[in-house]
Scaffold this motif. Structure first.
Motif, PDB file in Angstrom:
ATOM      1  N   VAL A 182       0.834  -1.201   0.000  1.00  0.00           N
ATOM      2  CA  VAL A 182       0.000   0.000   0.000  1.00  0.00           C
ATOM      3  C   VAL A 182       0.871   1.254   0.000  1.00  0.00           C
ATOM      4  O   VAL A 182       0.626   2.204  -0.757  1.00  0.00           O
ATOM      5  N   MET A 183       1.906   1.270   0.847  1.00  0.00           N
ATOM      6  CA  MET A 183       2.813   2.413   0.893  1.00  0.00           C
ATOM      7  C   MET A 183       3.507   2.595  -0.457  1.00  0.00           C
ATOM      8  O   MET A 183       3.641   3.717  -0.959  1.00  0.00           O
ATOM      9  N   PHE A 184       3.908   1.481  -1.055  1.00  0.00           N
ATOM     10  CA  PHE A 184       4.549   1.528  -2.373  1.00  0.00           C
ATOM     11  C   PHE A 184       3.618   2.162  -3.398  1.00  0.00           C
ATOM     12  O   PHE A 184       4.030   2.994  -4.206  1.00  0.00           O
ATOM     13  N   CYS A 185       2.332   1.774  -3.371  1.00  0.00           N
ATOM     14  CA  CYS A 185       1.365   2.275  -4.346  1.00  0.00           C
ATOM     15  C   CYS A 185       1.134   3.775  -4.194  1.00  0.00           C
ATOM     16  O   CYS A 185       1.060   4.505  -5.187  1.00  0.00           O
ATOM     17  N   VAL A 186       1.002   4.240  -2.947  1.00  0.00           N
ATOM     18  CA  VAL A 186       0.783   5.670  -2.706  1.00  0.00           C
ATOM     19  C   VAL A 186       1.954   6.479  -3.249  1.00  0.00           C
ATOM     20  O   VAL A 186       1.772   7.503  -3.928  1.00  0.00           O
ATOM     21  N   LEU A 187       3.170   6.016  -2.970  1.00  0.00           N
ATOM     22  CA  LEU A 187       4.362   6.731  -3.440  1.00  0.00           C
ATOM     23  C   LEU A 187       4.527   6.582  -4.951  1.00  0.00           C
ATOM     24  O   LEU A 187       5.084   7.472  -5.609  1.00  0.00           O
ATOM     25  N   ASN A 188       4.054   5.478  -5.511  1.00  0.00           N
ATOM     26  CA  ASN A 188       4.087   5.316  -6.959  1.00  0.00           C
ATOM     27  C   ASN A 188       3.233   6.388  -7.625  1.00  0.00           C
ATOM     28  O   ASN A 188       3.586   6.939  -8.670  1.00  0.00           O
ATOM     29  N   CYS A 189       2.101   6.675  -7.004  1.00  0.00           N
ATOM     30  CA  CYS A 189       1.207   7.714  -7.510  1.00  0.00           C
ATOM     31  C   CYS A 189       1.893   9.083  -7.460  1.00  0.00           C
ATOM     32  O   CYS A 189       1.850   9.843  -8.433  1.00  0.00           O
ATOM     33  N   LEU A 190       2.564   9.384  -6.350  1.00  0.00           N
ATOM     34  CA  LEU A 190       3.278  10.654  -6.221  1.00  0.00           C
ATOM     35  C   LEU A 190       4.418  10.760  -7.237  1.00  0.00           C
ATOM     36  O   LEU A 190       4.679  11.826  -7.782  1.00  0.00           O
ATOM     37  N   ARG A 191       5.073   9.631  -7.484  1.00  0.00           N
ATOM     38  CA  ARG A 191       6.169   9.634  -8.460  1.00  0.00           C
ATOM     39  C   ARG A 191       5.637   9.975  -9.851  1.00  0.00           C
ATOM     40  O   ARG A 191       6.287  10.681 -10.630  1.00  0.00           O
ATOM     41  N   GLY A 192       4.428   9.489 -10.156  1.00  0.00           N
ATOM     42  CA  GLY A 192       3.802   9.821 -11.436  1.00  0.00           C
ATOM     43  C   GLY A 192       3.472  11.288 -11.552  1.00  0.00           C
ATOM     44  O   GLY A 192       3.633  11.885 -12.622  1.00  0.00           O
ATOM     45  N   VAL A 193       3.020  11.899 -10.442  1.00  0.00           N
ATOM     46  CA  VAL A 193       2.724  13.337 -10.436  1.00  0.00           C
ATOM     47  C   VAL A 193       3.965  14.135 -10.819  1.00  0.00           C
ATOM     48  O   VAL A 193       3.925  15.033 -11.669  1.00  0.00           O
ATOM     49  N   GLY A 194       5.106  13.789 -10.206  1.00  0.00           N
ATOM     50  CA  GLY A 194       6.344  14.515 -10.474  1.00  0.00           C
ATOM     51  C   GLY A 194       6.869  14.287 -11.877  1.00  0.00           C
ATOM     52  O   GLY A 194       7.348  15.221 -12.527  1.00  0.00           O
ATOM     53  N   GLN A 195       6.751  13.055 -12.374  1.00  0.00           N
ATOM     54  CA  GLN A 195       7.345  12.718 -13.672  1.00  0.00           C
ATOM     55  C   GLN A 195       6.741  13.513 -14.817  1.00  0.00           C
ATOM     56  O   GLN A 195       7.440  14.193 -15.561  1.00  0.00           O
TER      57      GLN A 195
END
Length: 538
Positions: A182-195
């Protein structure tokens, strides 16, 4: 109409020339910044790959000195095992009855020391979590596409560029320490925002600083090649770093190298002019002239120009919003077509890119070949773009891709190598289209709503990206089914692309009234020009 108003920005800054130290500096730094975007979007190929696996066997772990977990008696497939009667002995062994993997799984460490799949047992009943985590990255990209345009148009290209670069750099460091899926998924979403926010903002910033010829080289060659080189570096990183956590840490390090770029990259002078900040815009241009070693006029913007620009600023503050993307017929048509084309192109591009790990052969080599194809395609597109109309080129690229992918359904199932070749050849077309649409729509959308317009188009593209992992997942049931879907979508996008107007050798439009009509549109070009004149004279 004054001859030196905002519409003639390229003429006002013509004394800078097309290429000089300042332009090369902007092109190099902003192009290098897209390297991180290149591997951030596709790192999931290795971070979330599923190694070969089988059920862990309980009880005595050896039989005749052989590790049972390496035995072919473990189970009929990777999600079940034979029931064991007693301990493993010469006489006692597995029955023909099966049961789920009650004790977990054993994952091959031949290719990876660990992925998120082996870390959290994301197989069998939990296999859906893999494409879901990938889709969440693209959900983040969708959110970033939507908000970054508005923030960039409101607060400036430069602060948003560096803020999203920081987000793209810090997030994978935190993600590498994830304690749960779950933590990985939340941060994956944030990484997409930045990219995506970083990628689009850098493109807009460079496009608005550079003049026509340099802008084309930057957009198609520099910016796209940076993305391609980042993609090509990914399999090299992954080959030497086999654990997903350290791979994410390594992916974050290049971002720190761009901290000094804050003092090298200026704010977009076009954006400053639209905001009425004439002194700052003039300072940017004078700094550019100094770096290029050319004299600047004593007065770059005359007083009457300042009055017109101040009025433009007031108009923007009161009226320019997302609604302006659909307020006039020309803008509405361009916006609708951008949504269709970007969604389709992105779905096919990322679908073929993320599917490289499912192709036969070495995953690292497949990924590198895919990246090399992108790089060569970007160069070829740059060569062709000034010799062929934009709509024709886009149509040809997407049609070529669609045909190559649809031919796959005619192949016998045992011709896996030919399937792989056709998939990679088809990727040539969609890669060219993917880099061209950024340039094409940057030229179609006016300055006052450019980042918002590209944000909406990119948001649509991310809907396609979110869907593509599930289209790929369909390959578990039929190898050719994803290619049929991608091929049909590519042909559809090619068809509607012919409606777009050609922007070759044209100036960037600044006001929404300068938006070009699409082919066959009921709003003729003369109407748009009349609207433009009325706006200027008002």
């Amino acid at each position: 109409m004054s001859g030196g108003n905002i519409k003639d920005f390229d003429e006002i800054t013509s004394f800078l020339g097309d290429y000089g130290f300042f332009q090369y500096l902007i092109m190099v730094v902003l192009s290098l910044s897209t390297i991180t975007c290149g591997y951030t979007g596709t790192i999931v190929v290795f971070v979330s790959d599923t190694p070969e696996h089988h059920c862990r066997v309980s009880g005595n772990s050896t039989r005749n000195g052989t590790d049972v977990e390496q035995s072919s008696w473990i189970g009929p497939d990777s999600c079940s095992r034979y029931k064991v009667h007693g301990n493993w002995t010469e006489t006692a062994g597995p029955s023909n009855d099966t049961e789920p993997c009650l004790d977990g799984w054993v994952f091959s460490r031949e290719r990876y020391t660990a992925t998120i799949v082996s870390e959290w047992d994301l197989v069998c009943d939990s296999a859906w979590k893999v494409p879901f985590s990938t889709s969440l990255f693209f959900v983040g990209v969708l959110i970033g596409s939507f908000i970054s345009g508005h923030l960039s148009d409101r607060f400036g290209r430069k602060p948003v560029f560096f803020a999203t670069m920081a987000l793209q750099t810090v997030t994978p460091l935190i993600q590498a320490s994830s304690v749960s899926w779950v933590m990985f998924c939340v941060l994956n979403c944030l990484r997409g925002v930045g990219q995506i926010s970083n990628y689009i903002t850098s493109l807009v910033l460079g496009s608005e600083i550079l003049r026509s010829r340099a802008r084309m080289s930057f957009s198609l060659l520099g910016h796209s090649l940076g993305f391609g080189f980042g993609y090509a570096l990914l399999p090299l990183f992954a080959f030497f770093i086999r654990g997903w956590r350290m791979l994410l840490v390594a992916s974050a390090i290049p971002g720190f190298l761009f901290i000094p770029a804050w003092w090298l990259i200026p704010e977009s002078p076009r954006w400053l002019l639209q905001k009425g900040r004439l002194e700052e815009a003039e300072m940017v241009i004078r700094t550019a002239a100094k770096r290029n070693g050319v004299p600047a006029p004593e007065i770059i913007f005359r007083t009457d120009e300042c009055m017109e620009l101040t009025k433009t600023k007031d108009e923007e503050e009161h009226t320019y919003s997302f609604l302006d993307l659909i307020r006039t017929p020309n803008m509405r048509n361009i916006t609708i077509l951008s949504v269709i084309i970007w969604m389709s192109t992105s779905m096919v591009f990322y679908g073929l890119s993320l599917n490289t790990s499912n192709l036969n052969g070495n995953a690292y080599l497949n990924c590198f070949i895919s990246a090399a194809i992108d790089i060569l395609t970007y160069i070829a597109t740059w060569v062709l773009v000034n010799h062929v109309s934009r709509p024709t080129l886009l149509f040809s690229m997407l049609t070529f891709c669609g045909i190559m992918l649809l031919v796959i359904m005619l192949l016998p199932e045992d011709m896996q190598v030919m399937l792989q070749v056709l998939a990679l050849v088809g990727k040539i077309g969609v890669s060219a289209a993917y880099c061209l649409i950024y340039v094409f729509f940057t030229e179609l959308i006016p300055t006052v709503v450019r980042n918002m317009g590209l944000g909406v188009a990119s948001t649509a593209a991310r809907i396609g990206s979110i869907i593509c992992p599930y289209v790929i997942y369909m390959g578990e049931y039929s190898k050719i089914l994803p290619y049929i879907v991608f091929g049909a979508v590519s042909i559809m996008a090619a068809t509607v692309s012919m409606l777009l107007p050609d922007t070759r050798n044209s100036k960037l439009p600044d006001l929404t009234s300068q938006a070009r009509p699409i082919r066959g549109c009921c709003c003729p070009k003369e109407t748009a020009e009349a609207q433009s004149d009325a706006t200027v004279k008002a």
